[in-house]
Design an enzyme around this catalytic site. Structure first.
Site, PDB file in Angstrom:
ATOM      1  N   CYS A 307       0.826  -1.208   0.000  1.00 43.55           N
ATOM      2  CA  CYS A 307       0.000   0.000   0.000  1.00 43.55           C
ATOM      3  C   CYS A 307       0.861   1.259   0.000  1.00 43.55           C
ATOM      4  O   CYS A 307       1.094   1.876   1.042  1.00 43.55           O
ATOM      5  CB  CYS A 307      -0.959   0.031   1.174  1.00 43.55           C
ATOM      6  SG  CYS A 307      -2.194   1.344   0.998  1.00 43.55           S
ATOM      7  N   CYS A 487      -5.923   2.055  -4.197  1.00 39.80           N
ATOM      8  CA  CYS A 487      -5.408   2.673  -2.981  1.00 39.80           C
ATOM      9  C   CYS A 487      -6.355   3.804  -2.579  1.00 39.80           C
ATOM     10  O   CYS A 487      -6.290   4.898  -3.145  1.00 39.80           O
ATOM     11  CB  CYS A 487      -3.997   3.207  -3.221  1.00 39.80           C
ATOM     12  SG  CYS A 487      -3.214   3.863  -1.736  1.00 39.80           S
TER      13      CYS A 487
END
Length: 557
Positions: A307, A487
């Protein structure tokens, strides 16, 4: 003389000559061990010649001849004794150095982790794959009989592993399928940013592993020590052997906290925290709530990391809280990014930069955290700007949010499955291993150039399941991965920039632009992140419900 360091006390080398002994002594070695039988090659000096030259220079010697490919358990015991008896450092040699490296690997197998042994020998240029099972068995020769065998073995019980198990079970319900994972608890890691921002409670991001393993799937609660892909075997800690017809590798990645000097000693105290750990995310929120004045530093290490937006998410939610509390003007926010851009896909940068401006955060590119002194509230960053000399800068802080360097797990990194950087080497379209055709990989551990996110694993799971099912049916892979990753960048409480993209930065939105424009902050995306995605993760993704990600069939023309 080509001496290759294994440890500080032992190096190994290919065949040496009497003329090399002076250089060996000059290099600081105090003993020489010969592991090559005399007369093995026509151009080979006898050990007596080497010994005479060594004795003349005050070096100790030992002769432990090993026939190529036949290192016995007794040989390893004798080598272990020599390492104790002889003064160090020691140089051991044979024709190529491989027998010497093998002897050391087996000699220390009881006291060193398998991954450390493989890493040390690999670093010296020697592949111990042929004896990895013996290493895992404490240096003893194990039997070749498997302790268990399955149609498909999945290594890893995280988001990727459980999701692909469920998707595969839906396609092939009669498969004899196993998941290998030692963990008791499974975490919804995307929720930890929200914990650090005071939105979620940490406990809501954890479930017992046993409650999530799909029905009909065997759970082998053990750590993996090594892979033997040529024998279709996974070696577990304790040297138990699990055989497979097909293997799926999805153990995630390793957070390398120890790579930053002083960090481990101060995590969770002295203002040092990280949303990358379940037990630390609540401390992040504690620090944010209590900070009324001072400097808050947020770090981002070199890629790849899981991430890539998470380092910024922590900053944005913290900045938003300080803005709402009216103390933002008294807080100096510093974003220390080892990379050279704010975000890797340029379409999202304008929105993100506007929030950096809103929170008056100073962007410091090419700054990589290398050391921390928690009690002194100081951190050191290595600055590597292009075409500039490398320098180190010291930064004081009141709060430090750290994102650790991230690497493949040790047992993957030193295995035959890994590429030069240590990640599982797959075809980026089919996610099949480039060398071993009965192995696939997904999630954070493989080397396809996509974002390492849970959303990526959600897309990859049905693709791998489809391709494995095709392979079982004797067909070529028919499902193709486009690099999709998502994301959700929490730029403020109540708004998110929903970044969705694939290979090469291509935008891959899941929703029509009138509903969610991913390049702009929206409340709809926040609702998705806060309310929809957590139950979707537990009740759909991990149960093989392939809503919006069911792979399209791709047929050859």
């Amino acid at each position: 003389m080509d001496a290759r360091t294994i440890t500080a006390g032992l190096s190994v080398a290919p065949q040496i000559t009497a003329d090399d002994v002076q250089a060996i002594a000059d290099a600081g070695f105090r003993a020489i061990v010969c592991n090559r039988p005399d007369g093995e090659g026509m151009d080979q000096p006898n050990f007596e010649e080497i010994e005479a030259a060594a004795v003349a220079l005050g070096l100790k010697t030992a002769y432990l001849p090993i026939t190529a490919g036949k290192v016995s358990d007794a040989d390893a015991d004798r080598f272990r004794a020599l390492m104790t008896e002889l003064p160090g450092p020691i140089l051991a040699y044979c024709r190529t150095g491989t027998r010497s490296a093998t002897l050391w690997s087996l000699a220390v197998a009881k006291e060193k982790p398998v991954a450390d042994i493989l890493a040390a020998t690999q670093g010296a240029g020697y592949d111990m794959g042929g004896v990895v099972r013996r290493i895992a068995n404490g240096g003893r020769t194990p039997t070749d009989r498997a302790d268990a065998s399955f149609d498909v073995v999945i290594v890893g019980g995280g988001a990727a592993g459980i999701a692909v198990a469920s998707s595969l079970r839906a396609r092939k319900p009669n498969l004899n399928l196993a998941i290998i994972d030692p963990a008791d608890i499974h975490y919804y890691q995307p929720g930890w940013t929200m914990v650090g921002g005071g939105i979620f409670e940490a406990a809501t991001t954890a479930r017992t592993m046993g409650s999530l393993i799909p029905r009909g799937v065997h759970w082998i609660k053990s750590a993996v020590a090594a892979f033997e892909p040529k024998d279709n075997a996974v070696i577990l800690d304790g040297c138990r052997v699990v055989k497979y017809k097909r293997l799926i590798v999805a153990p995630g990645l390793k957070l390398d906290w120890h790579r930053i000097e002083g960090l481990v000693d101060t995590l969770g105290q002295n203002g040092v925290t990280s949303n990358y750990r379940y037990d630390l995310a609540p401390y992040t929120w504690e620090l944010v709530r209590n900070l009324k004045r001072g400097r808050a530093v947020f770090t981002q290490p070199p890629m790849p990391i899981k991430c890539a937006g998470a380092p910024q998410k922590a900053l944005y939610l913290s900045g938003d809280h300080w803005h709402r509390e009216g103390v933002l003007d008294r807080i100096d926010i510093q974003f220390m990014n080892a990379g050279g851009v704010l975000f890797g896909v340029k379409d999202y940068v304008p929105a993100l930069q506007s929030y950096m401006n809103r929170y008056k955060a100073e962007l410091n590119f090419f700054h990589n955290l290398v050391a921390v002194d928690g009690p002194a509230r100081k951190a050191w960053f290595e600055v590597k700007r292009p075409e500039e000399a490398v320098r180190t800068v010291e930064v004081e802080f009141d709060m430090l949010h750290v994102v650790p360097p991230q690497v493949a797990p040790d047992f993957v990194r030193v295995s035959p499955l890994a590429d030069a950087a240590g990640w599982v080497d797959v075809d980026q379209a089919t996610l099949r291993h480039k060398t071993f055709e009965n192995i696939w990989s997904l999630g954070d551990v493989m080397n396809a150039p996509n974002a390492k996110t849970a959303a990526a694993a959600r897309m990859q799971a049905p693709i791998v399941a489809e391709n494995v099912a095709d392979d079982i049916d004797g067909r070529a892979p028919t499902a193709i991965y486009n690099g999709y990753g998502s994301c959700p960048l929490t730029v403020e409480k109540g708004k998110i920039v929903l970044a969705e993209f694939g290979y090469g930065g291509a935008l891959l939105p899941s929703f029509p632009r009138w509903l969610i424009d991913g390049t702009k902050p929206t409340r709809a995306a926040w609702f998705l992140k806060e309310t929809v995605l957590p139950p979707f993760y537990w009740k759909a993704m991990l149960r093989g419900k392939e809503w919006m990600v069911k792979p399209e069939k791709v047929t050859a023309r």
